[in-house]
Design a protein around this motif. Structure first.
Motif, mmCIF file in Angstrom:
data_model
loop_
_atom_site.group_PDB
_atom_site.id
_atom_site.type_symbol
_atom_site.label_atom_id
_atom_site.label_comp_id
_atom_site.label_asym_id
_atom_site.label_seq_id
_atom_site.Cartn_x
_atom_site.Cartn_y
_atom_site.Cartn_z
ATOM 1 N N ILE A 120 -0.907 65.922 67.381
ATOM 2 C CA ILE A 120 -0.486 66.865 68.290
ATOM 3 C C ILE A 120 -1.367 67.171 69.834
ATOM 4 O O ILE A 120 -1.247 66.797 70.660
ATOM 5 C CB ILE A 120 -0.095 68.212 67.660
ATOM 6 N N PHE A 150 -1.456 64.510 61.367
ATOM 7 C CA PHE A 150 -0.367 65.059 62.306
ATOM 8 C C PHE A 150 -0.653 66.297 63.238
ATOM 9 O O PHE A 150 -0.445 66.069 64.410
ATOM 10 C CB PHE A 150 0.825 65.534 61.534
ATOM 11 N N THR A 151 -1.326 66.991 62.660
ATOM 12 C CA THR A 151 -1.760 68.465 63.309
ATOM 13 C C THR A 151 -3.320 68.396 63.938
ATOM 14 O O THR A 151 -3.427 68.811 64.996
ATOM 15 C CB THR A 151 -1.914 69.780 62.304
ATOM 16 N N VAL A 152 -3.950 67.368 63.438
ATOM 17 C CA VAL A 152 -5.395 67.638 63.996
ATOM 18 C C VAL A 152 -5.572 66.254 64.859
ATOM 19 O O VAL A 152 -6.229 66.411 65.947
ATOM 20 C CB VAL A 152 -6.534 67.116 62.825
ATOM 21 N N TRP A 200 4.771 63.519 59.481
ATOM 22 C CA TRP A 200 4.367 64.806 58.716
ATOM 23 C C TRP A 200 4.431 64.932 57.358
ATOM 24 O O TRP A 200 3.376 65.350 56.665
ATOM 25 C CB TRP A 200 5.618 65.875 59.241
ATOM 26 N N ARG A 209 -0.004 65.519 56.808
ATOM 27 C CA ARG A 209 0.020 66.868 57.753
ATOM 28 C C ARG A 209 -1.251 66.915 58.399
ATOM 29 O O ARG A 209 -1.058 67.591 59.668
ATOM 30 C CB ARG A 209 0.508 67.907 56.925
#
Length: 184
Positions: A18, A13-15, A6, A10
């Motif tokens: 997750i 991590f999010t694209v 993270w 970030r």
């Protein structure tokens, strides 16, 4: 590991992470691998096609006051990075810009158009745009758009020394043209 991921990226991590984890629970691990690859591919392509832009530290600070600035480009000059290239050229207030493109791996039509437009803008204010140490493949694409006319197009130099001496000569000539009492 998750907090380190993270903190370091970030976006990834999010694209990527997750959706891959969610896919592993919903559709299975085998298909989650494909989801992860599909999610990371646009990031890889955008990063590969965007140049890294750095102002030449010593030369630009002292030289920009004298009318010459150095901008170092690294990576690919391609459509996804054109806005970054244009912003870099517009942010420089010097009359002459030397782009150190030795580490540029490739270029495309849109980046060559951006360089041509940058050269035109500089020419309109009495300046010039030099590409120093361009690979043959980069030079060929840029010359295809700008033409080989030294006066109207992007100017090429074999290396940084040649580019800086030519740039300094341009600035000196412009200063002499603007000097009071000098008419050419």
């Amino acid at each position: 590991e998750l907090t380190a991921m993270w903190r370091s990226s970030r976006l990834e991590f999010t694209v990527v992470f997750i959706p891959t984890v969610v896919a592993a629970f919903v559709i299975g691990l085998e298909y989650a691998v494909f989801v992860g690859v599909a999610c990371s591919l646009p990031l890889v392509l955008i990063r590969a096609a965007s140049p890294v832009v750095e102002r030449g530290e010593a030369v630009s600070r002292a030289g920009e006051e004298a009318g010459v600035a150095v901008v170092r480009l690294t990576g690919a000059l391609a459509f996804p990075g054109v806005a970054k290239l244009e912003a870099a050229l517009e942010s420089v207030k010097a009359r002459v810009i030397v782009l150190d493109v030795e580490a540029v791996t490739s270029s495309d039509f849109s980046s060559a158009v951006a360089l041509s437009d940058g050269a035109s803008a500089l020419r309109a204010r009495g300046g010039a745009l030099y590409l120093a140490a361009a690979r043959e493949s980069v030079r060929r694409v840029v010359e295809g758009v700008t033409g080989c006319d030294v006066e109207d197009g992007v100017r090429f130099a074999f290396d940084m020394d040649e580019a800086l001496s030519s740039a300094a000569a341009d600035v000196a000539a412009a200063a002499q043209d603007c000097a009071p009492g000098v008419h050419t």
